[in-house]
Design a protein around this motif. Structure first.
Motif, PDB file in Angstrom:
ATOM      1  N   ARG A 169      -8.397 -12.425  -7.743  1.00 28.27           N
ATOM      2  CA  ARG A 169      -8.065 -11.040  -7.441  1.00 28.27           C
ATOM      3  C   ARG A 169      -6.557 -10.820  -7.386  1.00 28.27           C
ATOM      4  NH1 ARG A 169     -12.176  -8.248  -4.773  1.00 28.27           N
ATOM      5  NH2 ARG A 169     -10.777  -6.470  -5.026  1.00 28.27           N
ATOM      6  N   MET A 170      -6.109  -9.733  -7.985  1.00 26.00           N
ATOM      7  CA  MET A 170      -4.739  -9.261  -7.836  1.00 26.00           C
ATOM      8  C   MET A 170      -4.803  -7.833  -7.302  1.00 26.00           C
ATOM      9  SD  MET A 170      -1.651  -8.601 -10.611  1.00 26.00           S
ATOM     10  CE  MET A 170      -1.163 -10.324 -10.765  1.00 26.00           C
ATOM     11  N   VAL A 171      -4.254  -7.625  -6.114  1.00 29.84           N
ATOM     12  CA  VAL A 171      -4.193  -6.286  -5.524  1.00 29.84           C
ATOM     13  C   VAL A 171      -2.756  -5.793  -5.613  1.00 29.84           C
ATOM     14  CG1 VAL A 171      -4.504  -4.902  -3.440  1.00 29.84           C
ATOM     15  CG2 VAL A 171      -6.119  -6.741  -3.970  1.00 29.84           C
ATOM     16  N   ILE A 172      -2.569  -4.678  -6.297  1.00 32.44           N
ATOM     17  CA  ILE A 172      -1.256  -4.058  -6.434  1.00 32.44           C
ATOM     18  C   ILE A 172      -1.233  -2.825  -5.554  1.00 32.44           C
ATOM     19  CG2 ILE A 172       0.385  -3.011  -8.024  1.00 32.44           C
ATOM     20  CD1 ILE A 172      -0.988  -4.609 -10.276  1.00 32.44           C
ATOM     21  N   VAL A 173      -0.266  -2.775  -4.656  1.00 32.88           N
ATOM     22  CA  VAL A 173      -0.154  -1.648  -3.717  1.00 32.88           C
ATOM     23  C   VAL A 173       0.895  -0.685  -4.248  1.00 32.88           C
ATOM     24  CG1 VAL A 173       0.449  -0.969  -1.368  1.00 32.88           C
ATOM     25  CG2 VAL A 173      -0.865  -3.064  -1.766  1.00 32.88           C
ATOM     26  N   GLY A 174       0.465   0.554  -4.482  1.00 32.06           N
ATOM     27  CA  GLY A 174       1.363   1.583  -4.969  1.00 32.06           C
ATOM     28  C   GLY A 174       1.108   1.902  -6.429  1.00 32.06           C
ATOM     29  N   SER A 175       0.743   3.142  -6.725  1.00 35.44           N
ATOM     30  CA  SER A 175       0.478   3.557  -8.103  1.00 35.44           C
ATOM     31  C   SER A 175       1.772   4.088  -8.713  1.00 35.44           C
ATOM     32  CB  SER A 175      -0.610   4.631  -8.127  1.00 35.44           C
ATOM     33  OG  SER A 175      -0.849   5.071  -9.437  1.00 35.44           O
ATOM     34  N   THR A 176       2.573   3.179  -9.260  1.00 38.36           N
ATOM     35  CA  THR A 176       3.873   3.519  -9.831  1.00 38.36           C
ATOM     36  C   THR A 176       3.934   3.028 -11.278  1.00 38.36           C
ATOM     37  OG1 THR A 176       4.870   1.413  -9.181  1.00 38.36           O
ATOM     38  CG2 THR A 176       4.914   3.199  -7.553  1.00 38.36           C
ATOM     39  N   ASP A 177       5.023   3.333 -11.966  1.00 37.26           N
ATOM     40  CA  ASP A 177       5.216   2.793 -13.305  1.00 37.26           C
ATOM     41  C   ASP A 177       5.284   1.262 -13.274  1.00 37.26           C
ATOM     42  OD1 ASP A 177       5.227   5.334 -14.297  1.00 37.26           O
ATOM     43  OD2 ASP A 177       7.406   5.471 -14.505  1.00 37.26           O
ATOM     44  N   PHE A 178       5.842   0.714 -12.190  1.00 39.08           N
ATOM     45  CA  PHE A 178       5.885  -0.734 -12.028  1.00 39.08           C
ATOM     46  C   PHE A 178       4.469  -1.296 -11.917  1.00 39.08           C
ATOM     47  CE2 PHE A 178      10.008   0.743 -10.741  1.00 39.08           C
ATOM     48  CZ  PHE A 178      10.893  -0.241 -11.155  1.00 39.08           C
ATOM     49  N   ALA A 179       3.594  -0.581 -11.190  1.00 36.49           N
ATOM     50  CA  ALA A 179       2.205  -1.014 -11.036  1.00 36.49           C
ATOM     51  C   ALA A 179       1.467  -0.968 -12.369  1.00 36.49           C
ATOM     52  CB  ALA A 179       1.499  -0.137 -10.009  1.00 36.49           C
ATOM     53  N   ALA A 180       1.729   0.065 -13.166  1.00 38.36           N
ATOM     54  CA  ALA A 180       1.077   0.164 -14.474  1.00 38.36           C
ATOM     55  C   ALA A 180       1.435  -1.024 -15.355  1.00 38.36           C
ATOM     56  CB  ALA A 180       1.467   1.479 -15.148  1.00 38.36           C
ATOM     57  N   GLU A 181       2.713  -1.407 -15.368  1.00 34.20           N
ATOM     58  CA  GLU A 181       3.129  -2.550 -16.169  1.00 34.20           C
ATOM     59  C   GLU A 181       2.578  -3.858 -15.610  1.00 34.20           C
ATOM     60  OE1 GLU A 181       4.583  -2.548 -18.982  1.00 34.20           O
ATOM     61  OE2 GLU A 181       5.281  -0.478 -19.138  1.00 34.20           O
ATOM     62  N   MET A 182       2.544  -3.977 -14.287  1.00 37.05           N
ATOM     63  CA  MET A 182       2.013  -5.190 -13.683  1.00 37.05           C
ATOM     64  C   MET A 182       0.515  -5.314 -13.944  1.00 37.05           C
ATOM     65  SD  MET A 182       3.224  -7.793 -12.062  1.00 37.05           S
ATOM     66  CE  MET A 182       2.121  -9.070 -12.621  1.00 37.05           C
ATOM     67  N   SER A 183      -0.180  -4.177 -14.036  1.00 33.59           N
ATOM     68  CA  SER A 183      -1.614  -4.203 -14.347  1.00 33.59           C
ATOM     69  C   SER A 183      -1.871  -4.814 -15.712  1.00 33.59           C
ATOM     70  CB  SER A 183      -2.189  -2.783 -14.302  1.00 33.59           C
ATOM     71  OG  SER A 183      -2.094  -2.225 -13.023  1.00 33.59           O
ATOM     72  N   VAL A 184      -1.015  -4.482 -16.671  1.00 33.21           N
ATOM     73  CA  VAL A 184      -1.171  -5.030 -18.019  1.00 33.21           C
ATOM     74  C   VAL A 184      -1.061  -6.547 -17.987  1.00 33.21           C
ATOM     75  CG1 VAL A 184      -0.215  -5.096 -20.341  1.00 33.21           C
ATOM     76  CG2 VAL A 184      -0.266  -2.932 -19.093  1.00 33.21           C
ATOM     77  N   PHE A 202      -1.757  10.294  -7.684  1.00 32.22           N
ATOM     78  CA  PHE A 202      -1.235   9.148  -8.405  1.00 32.22           C
ATOM     79  C   PHE A 202      -2.270   8.049  -8.629  1.00 32.22           C
ATOM     80  CE2 PHE A 202       2.422  11.184  -6.431  1.00 32.22           C
ATOM     81  CZ  PHE A 202       3.297  11.265  -7.517  1.00 32.22           C
ATOM     82  N   ALA A 203      -3.239   7.932  -7.754  1.00 33.28           N
ATOM     83  CA  ALA A 203      -4.253   6.867  -7.857  1.00 33.28           C
ATOM     84  C   ALA A 203      -5.365   7.315  -8.799  1.00 33.28           C
ATOM     85  CB  ALA A 203      -4.806   6.526  -6.481  1.00 33.28           C
ATOM     86  N   THR A 204      -5.055   7.358 -10.086  1.00 32.00           N
ATOM     87  CA  THR A 204      -6.022   7.811 -11.093  1.00 32.00           C
ATOM     88  C   THR A 204      -6.133   6.773 -12.208  1.00 32.00           C
ATOM     89  OG1 THR A 204      -4.321   8.995 -12.355  1.00 32.00           O
ATOM     90  CG2 THR A 204      -5.470  10.226 -10.624  1.00 32.00           C
ATOM     91  N   PRO A 205      -7.331   6.565 -12.726  1.00 34.28           N
ATOM     92  CA  PRO A 205      -7.503   5.596 -13.820  1.00 34.28           C
ATOM     93  C   PRO A 205      -6.677   5.929 -15.054  1.00 34.28           C
ATOM     94  CG  PRO A 205      -9.617   6.137 -12.829  1.00 34.28           C
ATOM     95  CD  PRO A 205      -8.612   7.084 -12.237  1.00 34.28           C
ATOM     96  N   SER A 206      -6.395   7.207 -15.305  1.00 39.01           N
ATOM     97  CA  SER A 206      -5.622   7.567 -16.487  1.00 39.01           C
ATOM     98  C   SER A 206      -4.191   7.034 -16.412  1.00 39.01           C
ATOM     99  CB  SER A 206      -5.606   9.088 -16.674  1.00 39.01           C
ATOM    100  OG  SER A 206      -5.009   9.726 -15.553  1.00 39.01           O
ATOM    101  N   ARG A 207      -3.648   6.909 -15.204  1.00 34.53           N
ATOM    102  CA  ARG A 207      -2.305   6.358 -15.039  1.00 34.53           C
ATOM    103  C   ARG A 207      -2.308   4.831 -15.090  1.00 34.53           C
ATOM    104  NH1 ARG A 207       2.041   8.403 -12.612  1.00 34.53           N
ATOM    105  NH2 ARG A 207       2.208   6.637 -11.181  1.00 34.53           N
ATOM    106  N   LEU A 208      -3.466   4.233 -14.854  1.00 30.25           N
ATOM    107  CA  LEU A 208      -3.550   2.784 -14.682  1.00 30.25           C
ATOM    108  C   LEU A 208      -4.692   2.247 -15.536  1.00 30.25           C
ATOM    109  CD1 LEU A 208      -3.253   3.266 -10.881  1.00 30.25           C
ATOM    110  CD2 LEU A 208      -1.501   2.073 -12.223  1.00 30.25           C
ATOM    111  N   SER A 209      -4.605   2.465 -16.828  1.00 30.29           N
ATOM    112  CA  SER A 209      -5.728   2.189 -17.719  1.00 30.29           C
ATOM    113  C   SER A 209      -6.059   0.704 -17.826  1.00 30.29           C
ATOM    114  CB  SER A 209      -5.444   2.761 -19.108  1.00 30.29           C
ATOM    115  OG  SER A 209      -4.259   2.195 -19.657  1.00 30.29           O
ATOM    116  N   HIS A 210      -5.126  -0.173 -17.488  1.00 24.68           N
ATOM    117  CA  HIS A 210      -5.392  -1.607 -17.595  1.00 24.68           C
ATOM    118  C   HIS A 210      -5.902  -2.214 -16.284  1.00 24.68           C
ATOM    119  CE1 HIS A 210      -2.936  -1.066 -21.223  1.00 24.68           C
ATOM    120  NE2 HIS A 210      -3.532  -2.140 -21.661  1.00 24.68           N
TER     121      HIS A 210
END
Length: 330
Positions: A169-184, A202-210
């Motif tokens: 498991r990887m839990v990323i706290v904060g829906s930011t551009d940094f979080a989007a890149e870290m998700s990838v 900000f906590a939407t799947p469209s912002r964090l597709s990965h």
């Protein structure tokens, strides 16, 4: 298809897709290594009926020879245990790294591998699975077993133990551009990635597709709930990217206080400047976090490689994770 399995174990997921469609493929699995080897036991390569390939077991140096072996196994159904060492020839080149590896090659279809859905179902449910395989001439025989410790390996009697673990498991706290890149990067590294943020905008799947999961809620509450349910283990990773003390401090307290964990998570990191980090550390000590517990915090997060911006910061965090893993393995 389970999206977590598809990103954390893509070759196994592809084998299961073929199985579901009632087709066949050849699956090659590294079951033992000695000395320096390009891949660890458990690495897999798959050959389709049309000859196309998914995955890798050596980074290229023995794939051609293994490919021919896989095609023969796909035709005959007879499993093979292939060995590759530092010495080779024009037909079967050796490992340039100087090590050796043993590879199980088997045909996967509904008749020869009826246990495959059990393996996939357990992994999709977050449960480890151990497979004991013997290789008589009539075909590989698989048994799902429990209570076997250790990693994938070749036993002295020639049987094979394969240990399949669910994605860490990887839990990323904060829906930011940094979080989007870290998700990838997290998904590419084999983690089941969850991004948690209390802000519904900000906590939407469209912002964090990965990300595999996007949770709209207070991050510290999410960590407590998942921890108490047994969702985390010693491989779990927490990446705090919010820059907001009212969010950072509660979630870091939950992550760092070892009295609240049956097994400590592998990595806890938080973004911020050195000044912000110093202030945050003082605040964490004020909450009762001990100096020893605080020493487990990776902050400022990531290796100091001169990174700038979200993408490079994600790379720096990934590099620190890899470095921490290599140090812990020594």
């Amino acid at each position: 298809m389970d999206p977590v399995l598809a990103t954390s174990q893509p070759v196994l997921a592809e084998a299961y897709r073929v199985w579901q469609e009632d087709h066949s493929c050849a699956l090659a699995t590294v079951v033992a290594t000695h000395g320096s080897a390009p891949r660890d036991p458990g690495a897999m390569l798959l050959v389709h009926e049309d000859g196309s390939v998914v995955g890798s077991i050596s980074g290229g140096c023995v794939e051609s020879a293994l490919y021919e072996s896989a095609l023969e196994t796909l035709t005959t159904g007879v499993p093979r245990l292939e060995s590759y060492g530092p010495d080779g020839d024009l037909v079967a080149p050796g490992l340039t790294c100087g090590g050796s590896l043993s590879v199980l090659v088997e045909r996967v279809d509904r008749r020869q591998f009826p246990e495959l859905p059990v393996v996939v179902d357990r992994l999709s449910a977050g449960v480890p699975c151990v497979l004991h395989t013997t290789t008589p001439e009539s075909g590989a025989m698989h048994t799902v077993v429990g209570g076997v410790s250790g990693a994938t390996r070749l036993e002295q009697d020639g049987s094979i133990i394969r240990r399949f673990l669910p994605a860490p498991r990887m839990v990323i706290v904060g829906s930011t551009d940094f979080a989007a890149e870290m998700s990838v990067l997290g998904a590419r590294m084999g983690y089941r990635v969850t991004v948690c943020d209390a802000r519904p905008v900000f906590a939407t799947p469209s912002r964090l597709s990965h990300a595999h999961d996007v949770v709209c809620g207070w991050p510290s509450d999410h960590v407590v709930r998942e921890r108490d349910s047994g969702a985390f283990d010693e491989r779990s990773v927490f990446v705090v990217l919010t820059h907001d003390p009212k969010i950072d401090i509660p979630v870091l307290v939950e992550c760092l206080d070892d009295s609240r964990w049956p097994v400590l998570p592998f990595y806890v990191g938080a973004i911020g400047s050195r000044r912000a980090d110093a202030r945050r550390r003082r605040e964490l000590l004020d909450t009762g976090v001990t100096p020893d517990q605080l020493n487990r915090l990776h902050s400022p997060i990531g290796l100091a490689i001169g990174n700038r911006g979200p993408a490079e910061t994600a790379i720096a965090i990934a590099a620190e994770l890899i470095h921490a893993r290599s140090v812990s393995a020594v």
